[in-house]
Design an enzyme around this catalytic site. Structure first.
Site, PDB file in Angstrom:
ATOM      1  CB  SER A   1      49.674 100.376 -16.030  1.00  0.00           C
ATOM      2  OG  SER A   1      48.930 100.325 -14.829  1.00  0.00           O
TER       3      SER A   1
ATOM      4  CB  THR B   1      48.196 101.512 -10.089  1.00  0.00           C
ATOM      5  OG1 THR B   1      49.445 101.121 -10.696  1.00  0.00           O
ATOM      6  CG2 THR B   1      47.045 101.108 -10.999  1.00  0.00           C
TER       7      THR B   1
ATOM      8  CD  GLU C   1      44.557 111.607 -12.951  1.00  0.00           C
ATOM      9  OE1 GLU C   1      45.428 111.543 -13.817  1.00  0.00           O
ATOM     10  OE2 GLU C   1      43.504 112.243 -13.085  1.00  0.00           O
TER      11      GLU C   1
ATOM     12  NE  ARG D   1      31.172 104.997  22.568  1.00  0.00           N
ATOM     13  CZ  ARG D   1      30.054 104.307  22.783  1.00  0.00           C
ATOM     14  NH1 ARG D   1      28.915 104.967  22.996  1.00  0.00           N
ATOM     15  NH2 ARG D   1      30.056 102.986  22.779  1.00  0.00           N
TER      16      ARG D   1
ATOM     17  N   GLY E   1      34.619 102.500  16.167  1.00  0.00           N
ATOM     18  CA  GLY E   1      34.098 101.197  16.559  1.00  0.00           C
ATOM     19  C   GLY E   1      32.953 100.761  15.662  1.00  0.00           C
TER      20      GLY E   1
END
Length: 390
Positions: A140, A372, A370, A275, A346
């Site tokens: 950083s 945090t 790139e 589903r 699920g």
């Protein structure tokens, strides 16, 4: 799949040429990327031959000048191509973004002679690039880098280690930021270093929770000698070059995040439509419908945010704050959306039989690379309230 399942993204594109480009990219994805994405990621295989094809197709130089082999496309078009690629396979979308980042310094700050000599091969000659800024103790705090370049006449000698380098060990060229003076931000310079230069080596790739197909490795620079003709920009200008590249690169990460999120939503839509429980599709249940609605809304908001920032960049206007906002919002949204997609499937969502678990693992890294997302909040807050006084 019903008529209410996943549909292709309706894109706002500025030209007919851009629409044709997106159509070309979608055809390439269906033919070359999707059929092998899950298998190659599971095997940890980097698709180098695909990147050669992307280079030959002009997709590795979309935003660069036409006179050097680029596509002269606006950033808003390039980012939507990235989104499409990342939705198919993040290793590919992120790889194109990183290659563009590696070309940025030369394309924007190199002399005309440097660009004429190197850019055509970098953009359309099958080469692959890597961008070397971070170090083991300098992430950083980019201005805290310690890799050093020492000048001896017309030659520089580079010593140090770079960390978390995408394409480390397989790239053909490396854009390297190194310290050339004592000042924190004004003592850094940029160099274009070819792979194979004596003294340049890569460590074994990192073992990551996602993106197994994209190698990430440390790069060691042990007495690497580089001619001054490969220094990019002015001596001491490297930190400004790096920040400029990161602003553009953060938009690339935002677009990739939206792509991964869109892929997760599409999978969830297809699954919940077919589903059945309690005699009807689970997409009929309000609790799940509301989850889908929230996912889609976050994707649309993220896409609008990165495109608004891209249009500022295309207009030559400041966009650093907006790039940070886009990277922050889109990657946080991708993490939520991919997690929700796993939940909607699920028990199946937790298996490798469906791709949503891979999307969730991949989304996590986008909150880190790139800069945090904590650093993005620092950038945004400084733009709003000025630098910290403490």
């Amino acid at each position: 799949m019903t008529d209410h399942g996943p549909q292709p993204v309706e894109r706002e594109l500025p030209t007919e040429e851009a629409r044709d480009l997106i159509s070309l990219v979608r055809e390439l994805i269906e033919r070359e990327i999707k059929p092998r994405a899950a298998e190659e990621e599971a095997a940890g295989r980097f698709p180098r031959e695909l990147f050669t094809l992307l280079s030959q197709s002009g997709l590795l130089g979309l935003v660069q000048p036409e006179e050097f082999g680029g596509g002269d496309q606006p950033y808003e078009v390039y980012l939507q191509v990235l989104e499409e690629l990342a939705a198919a396979r993040l290793t590919v979308g992120l790889g194109v973004s990183v290659h563009t980042l590696a070309c940025h310094a030369l394309a924007r700050y190199g002399s005309k002679e440097q660009r004429a000599e190197h850019l055509p091969a970098m953009l359309g000659g099958g080469l692959l690039g890597a961008y070397c800024l971070s170090e083991p103790s300098s992430g950083s705090d980019a201005a805290g880098l310690t890799t050093r370049a020492t000048r001896d006449g017309d030659t520089w000698t580079l010593e140090g280690t770079k960390a978390w380098i995408t394409h480390g060990g397989i790239a053909d060229f490396y854009t390297v930021l190194a310290r050339t003076g004592p000042e924190r931000t004004r003592g850094i310079s940029a160099f274009l270093v070819p792979a194979g230069t004596p003294g340049l080596s890569a460590a074994a790739p990192e073992h990551k929770m996602g993106m197994a197909g994209s190698p990430t490795a440390q790069i060691h620079l042990d007495g690497v000698r580089v001619p001054d003709a490969r220094r990019i920009g002015e001596e001491g200008q490297g930190f400004a070059i790096a920040l400029s590249a990161l602003d553009a690169g953060r938009l690339g990460i935002a677009a990739c995040a939206v792509g991964v999120a869109q892929a997760a939503l599409d999978e969830a839509l297809a699954y919940t439509a077919q589903r059945r429980q309690f005699g009807r599709p689970i997409a009929d249940f309000q609790g799940l419908r509301f989850m889908l609605a929230d996912m889609a809304t976050q994707i649309e908001a993220g896409r609008a945010l990165y495109l608004a920032a891209a249009r500022l960049r295309d207009a030559g206007r400041p966009f650093s704050k907006q790039a940070a906002m886009a990277k922050l919002f889109c990657t946080d949204a991708a993490m939520r959306i991919t997690t929700d997609a796993v939940q909607l499937l699920g028990g199946y969502g937790y298996t490798m039989d469906f791709p949503v678990e891979r999307y969730m693992r991949e989304a996590k890294v986008l909150q880190i690379v790139e800069g945090t997302n904590q650093i993005q909040r620092v950038v945004i807050a400084r733009a709003l309230a000025g630098p910290e006084t403490g």
